[in-house]
Write a protein that holds these residues in place. Structure first.
Motif, PDB file in Angstrom:
ATOM      1  N   ARG A  59      35.597  -5.220 -14.844  1.00 29.44           N
ATOM      2  CA  ARG A  59      34.925  -6.508 -14.921  1.00 29.44           C
ATOM      3  C   ARG A  59      35.407  -7.341 -13.743  1.00 29.44           C
ATOM      4  O   ARG A  59      36.593  -7.695 -13.678  1.00 29.44           O
ATOM      5  CB  ARG A  59      35.226  -7.221 -16.237  1.00 29.44           C
ATOM      6  N   GLY A  60      34.486  -7.605 -12.811  1.00 32.86           N
ATOM      7  CA  GLY A  60      34.840  -8.209 -11.535  1.00 32.86           C
ATOM      8  C   GLY A  60      35.880  -9.310 -11.559  1.00 32.86           C
ATOM      9  O   GLY A  60      37.041  -9.110 -11.216  1.00 32.86           O
ATOM     10  N   LYS A  61      35.489 -10.494 -11.991  1.00 30.60           N
ATOM     11  CA  LYS A  61      36.396 -11.652 -11.952  1.00 30.60           C
ATOM     12  C   LYS A  61      37.588 -11.460 -12.873  1.00 30.60           C
ATOM     13  O   LYS A  61      38.727 -11.768 -12.511  1.00 30.60           O
ATOM     14  CB  LYS A  61      35.625 -12.909 -12.347  1.00 30.60           C
ATOM     15  N   LYS A  62      37.350 -10.932 -14.060  1.00 30.02           N
ATOM     16  CA  LYS A  62      38.420 -10.777 -15.041  1.00 30.02           C
ATOM     17  C   LYS A  62      39.472  -9.784 -14.577  1.00 30.02           C
ATOM     18  O   LYS A  62      40.673 -10.048 -14.641  1.00 30.02           O
ATOM     19  CB  LYS A  62      37.830 -10.328 -16.381  1.00 30.02           C
ATOM     20  N   ASP A  63      39.035  -8.620 -14.093  1.00 30.43           N
ATOM     21  CA  ASP A  63      39.984  -7.582 -13.701  1.00 30.43           C
ATOM     22  C   ASP A  63      40.562  -7.815 -12.308  1.00 30.43           C
ATOM     23  O   ASP A  63      41.704  -7.454 -12.034  1.00 30.43           O
ATOM     24  CB  ASP A  63      39.327  -6.201 -13.767  1.00 30.43           C
ATOM     25  N   GLY A  64      39.754  -8.422 -11.426  1.00 26.25           N
ATOM     26  CA  GLY A  64      40.268  -8.712 -10.086  1.00 26.25           C
ATOM     27  C   GLY A  64      41.259  -9.856 -10.084  1.00 26.25           C
ATOM     28  O   GLY A  64      42.260  -9.841  -9.367  1.00 26.25           O
ATOM     29  N   GLY A  65      40.967 -10.860 -10.926  1.00 27.00           N
ATOM     30  CA  GLY A  65      41.868 -11.998 -11.059  1.00 27.00           C
ATOM     31  C   GLY A  65      42.236 -12.641  -9.737  1.00 27.00           C
ATOM     32  O   GLY A  65      41.388 -12.851  -8.870  1.00 27.00           O
ATOM     33  N   GLU A  66      43.498 -12.930  -9.592  1.00 23.33           N
ATOM     34  CA  GLU A  66      44.009 -13.549  -8.373  1.00 23.33           C
ATOM     35  C   GLU A  66      44.407 -12.513  -7.332  1.00 23.33           C
ATOM     36  O   GLU A  66      44.877 -12.865  -6.245  1.00 23.33           O
ATOM     37  CB  GLU A  66      45.229 -14.435  -8.701  1.00 23.33           C
ATOM     38  N   ASN A  67      44.224 -11.259  -7.662  1.00 20.07           N
ATOM     39  CA  ASN A  67      44.682 -10.194  -6.770  1.00 20.07           C
ATOM     40  C   ASN A  67      43.649  -9.772  -5.740  1.00 20.07           C
ATOM     41  O   ASN A  67      43.977  -9.061  -4.791  1.00 20.07           O
ATOM     42  CB  ASN A  67      45.070  -8.951  -7.597  1.00 20.07           C
ATOM     43  N   MET A  68      42.406 -10.195  -5.928  1.00 16.77           N
ATOM     44  CA  MET A  68      41.338  -9.749  -5.053  1.00 16.77           C
ATOM     45  C   MET A  68      40.399 -10.895  -4.721  1.00 16.77           C
ATOM     46  O   MET A  68      40.290 -11.867  -5.477  1.00 16.77           O
ATOM     47  CB  MET A  68      40.500  -8.641  -5.722  1.00 16.77           C
ATOM     48  N   VAL A  69      39.712 -10.753  -3.612  1.00 15.28           N
ATOM     49  CA  VAL A  69      38.610 -11.655  -3.293  1.00 15.28           C
ATOM     50  C   VAL A  69      37.511 -11.416  -4.323  1.00 15.28           C
ATOM     51  O   VAL A  69      37.173 -10.272  -4.629  1.00 15.28           O
ATOM     52  CB  VAL A  69      38.079 -11.383  -1.863  1.00 15.28           C
ATOM     53  N   ARG A  70      36.952 -12.492  -4.871  1.00 18.37           N
ATOM     54  CA  ARG A  70      35.953 -12.371  -5.941  1.00 18.37           C
ATOM     55  C   ARG A  70      34.775 -11.489  -5.526  1.00 18.37           C
ATOM     56  O   ARG A  70      34.267 -10.691  -6.320  1.00 18.37           O
ATOM     57  CB  ARG A  70      35.456 -13.765  -6.330  1.00 18.37           C
ATOM     58  N   ARG A  72      34.600  -8.952  -3.491  1.00 16.01           N
ATOM     59  CA  ARG A  72      34.922  -7.520  -3.537  1.00 16.01           C
ATOM     60  C   ARG A  72      35.110  -7.042  -4.979  1.00 16.01           C
ATOM     61  O   ARG A  72      34.696  -5.934  -5.336  1.00 16.01           O
ATOM     62  CB  ARG A  72      36.167  -7.238  -2.705  1.00 16.01           C
ATOM     63  N   ALA A  73      35.714  -7.864  -5.801  1.00 14.73           N
ATOM     64  CA  ALA A  73      35.890  -7.503  -7.209  1.00 14.73           C
ATOM     65  C   ALA A  73      34.535  -7.321  -7.882  1.00 14.73           C
ATOM     66  O   ALA A  73      34.341  -6.403  -8.682  1.00 14.73           O
ATOM     67  CB  ALA A  73      36.707  -8.576  -7.925  1.00 14.73           C
ATOM     68  N   ASP A  74      33.581  -8.198  -7.544  1.00 18.01           N
ATOM     69  CA  ASP A  74      32.242  -8.073  -8.116  1.00 18.01           C
ATOM     70  C   ASP A  74      31.523  -6.833  -7.598  1.00 18.01           C
ATOM     71  O   ASP A  74      30.770  -6.180  -8.333  1.00 18.01           O
ATOM     72  CB  ASP A  74      31.411  -9.320  -7.809  1.00 18.01           C
ATOM     73  N   HIS A  75      31.753  -6.484  -6.335  1.00 13.87           N
ATOM     74  CA  HIS A  75      31.160  -5.247  -5.798  1.00 13.87           C
ATOM     75  C   HIS A  75      31.684  -4.029  -6.565  1.00 13.87           C
ATOM     76  O   HIS A  75      30.923  -3.092  -6.846  1.00 13.87           O
ATOM     77  CB  HIS A  75      31.477  -5.105  -4.311  1.00 13.87           C
ATOM     78  N   MET A  76      32.952  -4.045  -6.925  1.00 14.13           N
ATOM     79  CA  MET A  76      33.505  -2.952  -7.726  1.00 14.13           C
ATOM     80  C   MET A  76      32.843  -2.901  -9.094  1.00 14.13           C
ATOM     81  O   MET A  76      32.566  -1.822  -9.631  1.00 14.13           O
ATOM     82  CB  MET A  76      35.019  -3.123  -7.862  1.00 14.13           C
ATOM     83  N   GLY A  77      32.549  -4.073  -9.648  1.00 14.21           N
ATOM     84  CA  GLY A  77      31.838  -4.114 -10.924  1.00 14.21           C
ATOM     85  C   GLY A  77      30.448  -3.509 -10.820  1.00 14.21           C
ATOM     86  O   GLY A  77      29.973  -2.837 -11.746  1.00 14.21           O
ATOM     87  N   GLY A 136      22.743  -7.178  -7.459  1.00 12.29           N
ATOM     88  CA  GLY A 136      23.069  -6.803  -6.081  1.00 12.29           C
ATOM     89  C   GLY A 136      23.848  -7.880  -5.360  1.00 12.29           C
ATOM     90  O   GLY A 136      24.198  -7.725  -4.184  1.00 12.29           O
ATOM     91  N   ASN A 137      24.148  -8.971  -6.065  1.00 17.44           N
ATOM     92  CA  ASN A 137      24.870 -10.098  -5.467  1.00 17.44           C
ATOM     93  C   ASN A 137      26.099 -10.438  -6.297  1.00 17.44           C
ATOM     94  O   ASN A 137      26.053 -10.372  -7.536  1.00 17.44           O
ATOM     95  CB  ASN A 137      23.971 -11.340  -5.414  1.00 17.44           C
ATOM     96  N   PRO A 138      27.191 -10.828  -5.637  1.00 19.36           N
ATOM     97  CA  PRO A 138      28.371 -11.261  -6.391  1.00 19.36           C
ATOM     98  C   PRO A 138      28.099 -12.589  -7.088  1.00 19.36           C
ATOM     99  O   PRO A 138      27.113 -13.269  -6.798  1.00 19.36           O
ATOM    100  CB  PRO A 138      29.443 -11.411  -5.302  1.00 19.36           C
ATOM    101  N   PHE A 139      28.979 -12.945  -8.012  1.00 24.36           N
ATOM    102  CA  PHE A 139      28.921 -14.216  -8.748  1.00 24.36           C
ATOM    103  C   PHE A 139      27.811 -14.263  -9.801  1.00 24.36           C
ATOM    104  O   PHE A 139      27.574 -15.306 -10.393  1.00 24.36           O
ATOM    105  CB  PHE A 139      28.782 -15.416  -7.803  1.00 24.36           C
ATOM    106  N   PHE A 140      27.104 -13.151 -10.025  1.00 24.24           N
ATOM    107  CA  PHE A 140      26.083 -13.099 -11.062  1.00 24.24           C
ATOM    108  C   PHE A 140      26.429 -11.994 -12.059  1.00 24.24           C
ATOM    109  O   PHE A 140      26.841 -10.907 -11.662  1.00 24.24           O
ATOM    110  CB  PHE A 140      24.694 -12.836 -10.466  1.00 24.24           C
TER     111      PHE A 140
END
Length: 237
Positions: A59-70, A72-77, A136-140
């Motif tokens: 889960r992008g924001k939740k799992d990436g947290g403060e450790n990743m740029v949002r 990139r975390a969303d792209h992983m999601g 296809g876009n982060p933050f959504f």
């Protein structure tokens, strides 16, 4: 023979639902039951589009947290949703259901790029279309992706298969006195801050006048019941 209430539906399945009791990864017994329900809908002549989440892997924001740029975390999601899309597609094919996977981010070696006209053509030919990579876009969220795809393919309804059996006046886990709505308006969902979908998804659904039927995924046969118009879950319209 009963007639389905809907001709074309957009089914949203969370990644967590595909993990079953394991909570992570894939539970193929659960996926098999989901695909059996989808196959039954197709046999009834219903056109089925599917949007899958990815929370059973990432889960992008939740799992990436403060450790990743949002971003990139969303792209992983988005990649996680593609894993789920391919798994569901494979099980459907084993059950002899024609299926196509389309992704909002191009990965031509494993899936078609999302093209609205091709998706509609597949649906008209009786193929299940599984949409991966969210919008296809982060933050959504993938809930927003489900509403977007439903609007694009002119779906009659969004079937929102969740871990709860409807929309309640409060979180039923926290508040045992919470009661379930049979139906509720988008305005009330937003004003009461009820967690049906995130605000972006709810607003987009309201703007495009697409009803949402939220029901429990615990029994995958609920997918067929929803398509047939049985009174399950909560209708948001």
């Amino acid at each position: 023979m009963a007639t389905p209430q809907y001709k074309r539906v957009l089914l949203k399945i969370s990644g967590e639902a595909l993990a079953g009791d394991k909570k992570q990864g894939l539970d193929f017994d659960v996926i098999g039951e989901v695909c059996d329900a989808i196959k039954e809908c197709v046999a009834l002549g219903v056109q089925v589009g599917v949007v899958v989440g990815g929370g059973n892997f990432w889960r992008g924001k939740k799992d990436g947290g403060e450790n990743m740029v949002r971003v990139r975390a969303d792209h992983m999601g988005m990649l996680a949703t593609t894993i789920n899309a391919l798994a569901v597609a494979d099980v459907l094919e084993q059950k002899e259901v024609p299926v196509r996977v389309q992704t909002a981010i191009e990965m031509r070696a494993i899936a078609e790029p999302y093209i609205r006209s091709k998706a509609i053509r597949h649906l008209e030919k009786g193929r299940v279309v599984i949409f991966g990579c969210g919008t296809g876009n982060p933050f959504f969220s993938t809930d927003t992706a489900a509403v977007l795809r439903a609007a694009e393919i002119d779906a009659d309804v969004i079937l929102l298969a969740k871990n709860v059996d409807g929309v309640y006046t409060a979180d039923p886990v926290v508040d045992p006195t919470a009661t379930r709505y049979d139906s509720i308006s988008y305005d009330d969902v937003l004003s009461q801050h009820l967690g049906v979908m995130d605000y972006t998804a709810t607003s987009l659904s309201m703007d495009n006048n697409i009803p949402v039927l939220l029901f429990a995924m615990k029994d995958p046969k609920n997918i067929v019941r929803a398509v047939m118009g049985e009174k399950i879950g909560t209708v948001v319209s």
